[in-house]
Design an enzyme around this catalytic site. Structure first.
Site, PDB file in Angstrom:
ATOM      1  N   PHE A 123     -45.226  -1.838 -36.748  1.00  0.00           N
ATOM      2  CA  PHE A 123     -45.137  -0.907 -35.622  1.00  0.00           C
ATOM      3  C   PHE A 123     -45.650  -1.654 -34.392  1.00  0.00           C
ATOM      4  O   PHE A 123     -46.686  -2.321 -34.450  1.00  0.00           O
ATOM      5  CB  PHE A 123     -45.979   0.339 -35.911  1.00  0.00           C
ATOM      6  CG  PHE A 123     -45.789   1.408 -34.883  1.00  0.00           C
ATOM      7  CD1 PHE A 123     -44.694   2.255 -34.934  1.00  0.00           C
ATOM      8  CD2 PHE A 123     -46.687   1.545 -33.841  1.00  0.00           C
ATOM      9  CE1 PHE A 123     -44.501   3.221 -33.968  1.00  0.00           C
ATOM     10  CE2 PHE A 123     -46.499   2.522 -32.863  1.00  0.00           C
ATOM     11  CZ  PHE A 123     -45.405   3.362 -32.934  1.00  0.00           C
ATOM     12  N   ASP A 188     -54.173  -0.151 -41.007  1.00  0.00           N
ATOM     13  CA  ASP A 188     -53.595   0.961 -40.258  1.00  0.00           C
ATOM     14  C   ASP A 188     -53.057   1.962 -41.294  1.00  0.00           C
ATOM     15  O   ASP A 188     -52.102   1.668 -42.024  1.00  0.00           O
ATOM     16  CB  ASP A 188     -52.475   0.446 -39.336  1.00  0.00           C
ATOM     17  CG  ASP A 188     -51.902   1.548 -38.445  1.00  0.00           C
ATOM     18  OD1 ASP A 188     -52.021   2.734 -38.815  1.00  0.00           O
ATOM     19  OD2 ASP A 188     -51.323   1.220 -37.387  1.00  0.00           O
ATOM     20  N   TYR A 213     -51.838  12.868 -35.771  1.00  0.00           N
ATOM     21  CA  TYR A 213     -50.750  13.825 -35.475  1.00  0.00           C
ATOM     22  C   TYR A 213     -49.606  13.785 -36.471  1.00  0.00           C
ATOM     23  O   TYR A 213     -48.652  14.528 -36.343  1.00  0.00           O
ATOM     24  CB  TYR A 213     -50.224  13.623 -34.045  1.00  0.00           C
ATOM     25  CG  TYR A 213     -49.895  12.194 -33.656  1.00  0.00           C
ATOM     26  CD1 TYR A 213     -48.716  11.599 -34.062  1.00  0.00           C
ATOM     27  CD2 TYR A 213     -50.784  11.456 -32.883  1.00  0.00           C
ATOM     28  CE1 TYR A 213     -48.421  10.302 -33.708  1.00  0.00           C
ATOM     29  CE2 TYR A 213     -50.495  10.149 -32.524  1.00  0.00           C
ATOM     30  CZ  TYR A 213     -49.319   9.572 -32.935  1.00  0.00           C
ATOM     31  OH  TYR A 213     -49.036   8.277 -32.592  1.00  0.00           O
ATOM     32  N   LYS A 214     -49.691  12.878 -37.467  1.00  0.00           N
ATOM     33  CA  LYS A 214     -48.594  12.795 -38.438  1.00  0.00           C
ATOM     34  C   LYS A 214     -48.900  13.725 -39.620  1.00  0.00           C
ATOM     35  O   LYS A 214     -48.844  14.937 -39.490  1.00  0.00           O
ATOM     36  CB  LYS A 214     -48.418  11.354 -38.880  1.00  0.00           C
ATOM     37  CG  LYS A 214     -48.067  10.398 -37.743  1.00  0.00           C
ATOM     38  CD  LYS A 214     -47.931   8.979 -38.288  1.00  0.00           C
ATOM     39  CE  LYS A 214     -47.767   7.957 -37.201  1.00  0.00           C
ATOM     40  NZ  LYS A 214     -46.493   8.081 -36.486  1.00  0.00           N
ATOM     41  N   ARG A 360     -34.769   8.112 -40.817  1.00  0.00           N
ATOM     42  CA  ARG A 360     -36.017   8.283 -41.573  1.00  0.00           C
ATOM     43  C   ARG A 360     -36.301   9.771 -41.745  1.00  0.00           C
ATOM     44  O   ARG A 360     -36.143  10.556 -40.813  1.00  0.00           O
ATOM     45  CB  ARG A 360     -37.106   7.613 -40.727  1.00  0.00           C
ATOM     46  CG  ARG A 360     -38.397   7.349 -41.371  1.00  0.00           C
ATOM     47  CD  ARG A 360     -39.317   6.584 -40.428  1.00  0.00           C
ATOM     48  NE  ARG A 360     -39.736   7.396 -39.285  1.00  0.00           N
ATOM     49  CZ  ARG A 360     -40.883   7.217 -38.622  1.00  0.00           C
ATOM     50  NH1 ARG A 360     -41.709   6.248 -38.967  1.00  0.00           N
ATOM     51  NH2 ARG A 360     -41.216   7.981 -37.603  1.00  0.00           N
TER      52      ARG A 360
HETATM   53  C1  LIG Z   1     -48.188   2.225 -37.977  1.00  0.00           C
HETATM   54  C2  LIG Z   1     -48.479   2.969 -36.720  1.00  0.00           C
HETATM   55  N1  LIG Z   1     -49.581   2.692 -36.018  1.00  0.00           N
HETATM   56  C3  LIG Z   1     -49.880   3.355 -34.880  1.00  0.00           C
HETATM   57  C4  LIG Z   1     -49.046   4.340 -34.397  1.00  0.00           C
HETATM   58  C5  LIG Z   1     -49.309   5.098 -33.137  1.00  0.00           C
HETATM   59  O1  LIG Z   1     -50.396   4.689 -32.413  1.00  0.00           O
HETATM   60  P1  LIG Z   1     -50.942   5.659 -31.275  1.00  0.00           P
HETATM   61  O2  LIG Z   1     -51.516   6.864 -31.971  1.00  0.00           O
HETATM   62  O3  LIG Z   1     -51.964   4.850 -30.574  1.00  0.00           O
HETATM   63  O4  LIG Z   1     -49.805   6.051 -30.424  1.00  0.00           O
HETATM   64  C6  LIG Z   1     -47.898   4.671 -35.109  1.00  0.00           C
HETATM   65  C7  LIG Z   1     -46.997   5.735 -34.588  1.00  0.00           C
HETATM   66  O5  LIG Z   1     -46.001   6.089 -35.109  1.00  0.00           O
HETATM   67  C8  LIG Z   1     -47.599   3.959 -36.289  1.00  0.00           C
HETATM   68  O6  LIG Z   1     -46.490   4.232 -36.976  1.00  0.00           O
END
Ligand SMILES: Cc1ncc(COP(=O)(O)O)c(C=O)c1O
Length: 401
Positions: A123, A188, A213-214, A360
């Site tokens: 990402f 992550d 938020y996921k 997805r």
């Molecule tokens: C692997 C991963 N890391 C980080 C993020 C998002 O980071 P942030 O919350 O800082 O926008 C996402 C968002 O989809 C993601 O898929």
């Protein structure tokens, strides 16, 4: 092949089925994007109303003490700790995933000489943060293909950033095996927390971050969380020293002394509305048995995969066959994936697109019925067979895909 009646029976006997009503999902919508923005728990709407009208509106600044806002970053962190196999004093909620990642990576990298390792197709934010950290610390930035990470975790690496579940393919790293290499890894967990079984202590993780938020259903732009193993906390310093990370913020001392605990990774005043919405989402997740959630996620995936193999045999699935090697979404490759996703949204099946060619679909066991997967796969196969996605209106759209 599984029959429609069988699938209905699965729903009728699903112990997690009652959770669906705890979310405010529009009638007739098949929501397959809870891996990107989790659905709204009904209790969150009520909680936010109370927080806004009473805690903020009436109690005003007194709520920092009286409603215990002041402790919310640690309190919600402790709840997330229970979901990821960490001790309660090892997790705190703060900032965004990107900022948490930056803080932990910088903090870890200064403790050792060597390069900063990252996945070359991760990402983007993970790559951006790792690249900038290398630049600031004057280190080599070393992006490596995901499949070659194990051999790349060598002594000359100061720290690595790895995404546990890949955002496109859902392929899951073997966390224990990679931690055993001895290089400090910032994990992550954005596509893992609330999605797959996690046991950070068992798997030897020392540092991690994740998205609110996921799968945690914390709301759009919800704050993130960070995890630092107890014995690493006194050794690491946040690169963003701020008064909320001070050991006594209300002493108002201009000489920075970090908090002795995980709070040293806080920086500024937390965004309380987002934080309390996240708490509500986490509370709901904690009500559901984690083993049942994962067991259902696996069955949702396998039903989805089997149906697509039958209805659309030419479509290439990129998610791994083996449940222990993947996360909780399913993804397919198609050169016109974006137009397909747009055509599906018009038909009330919401998934998303990830460049260059991935459609997805998130599999969230608390909100989805098996019959939703049955119906969604039917609609996907119709869109592909009819080539309805070719229509002009599906060739353009908003910037968020
Ligand atoms: C692997 C991963 N890391 C980080 C993020 C998002 O980071 P942030 O919350 O800082 O926008 C996402 C968002 O989809 C993601 O898929």
């Amino acid at each position: 092949m599984i029959s429609h009646d069988e699938v209905r029976d699965w729903d009728a006997t699903d112990p997690l089925a009652p959770f669906r009503d705890r979310f405010a999902l529009p009638e007739g919508l098949i929501y397959l994007d809870g891996n990107s923005l989790g659905a709204l728990p009904r209790q969150t709407a009520a909680r936010l109303k109370r927080v806004v009208e009473q805690e903020w509106g009436e109690s005003l600044i007194r709520s920092w003490n009286d409603a215990d806002w002041v402790d919310a970053p640690r309190r919600v962190g402790a709840k997330i700790a229970r979901m990821i196999g960490a001790h309660e004093d090892e997790v705190v909620v703060a900032d965004s995933t990107s900022v948490c990642l930056f803080k932990l990576l910088m903090a870890a990298a200064v403790t050792r000489e060597g390069a900063i390792l990252a996945e070359d197709d991760n990402f983007p934010t993970d790559a951006h943060v790792a690249g900038r950290a290398a630049e600031l610390l004057d280190r080599e930035y070393r992006p490596v293909p995901r499949a070659r990470i194990a051999e790349a975790l060598t002594e000359d690496v100061a720290a690595a950033v790895l995404t546990h579940v890949d955002y496109r393919t859902a392929r899951r790293h073997d966390m224990a095996a990679l931690n055993a290499k001895g290089v400090p890894i910032v994990w992550d967990l954005s596509h893992s927390v609330g999605a797959v079984p996690l046991d950070l202590k068992r798997d030897g993780a020392i540092l991690a971050v994740g998205c609110g938020y996921k799968f945690l259903n914390g709301g759009p732009g919800a704050p993130a969380f960070l995890y630092v193993a107890r014995d690493w906390q006194p050794r690491l310093d946040s690169p963003i020293a701020g008064w909320w990370g001070h050991k006594a913020p209300f002493d108002f001392s201009c000489s920075f002394e970090p908090a002795a605990d995980i709070g040293r990774f806080l920086s500024g005043t937390p965004a309380m509305l987002g934080l309390l919405a996240l708490e509500s989402g986490v509370d709901l997740m904690l009500e559901a048995d984690a083993a049942l959630r994962w067991e259902k996620a696996v069955r949702l995936h396998d039903l989805f995969a089997a149906r697509m193999a039958e209805l659309c045999p030419t479509l290439e699935r990129v998610t791994p066959d083996e449940a222990q090697e993947r996360g909780s979404h399913i993804a397919f490759r198609h050169p016109n994936a974006l137009a397909i996703v747009r055509a599906l949204i018009e038909r009330n099946v919401i998934g998303d697109f990830r460049t260059p060619d991935i459609a997805r679909f998130g599999l969230t066991p608390l909100t989805l019925r098996f019959e939703d997967v049955w119906n969604a796969t039917q609609i996907i196969s119709e869109v592909i067979a009819s080539e309805a996605w070719r229509e002009a209106r599906f060739q353009s759209g908003g910037p968020v895909t």
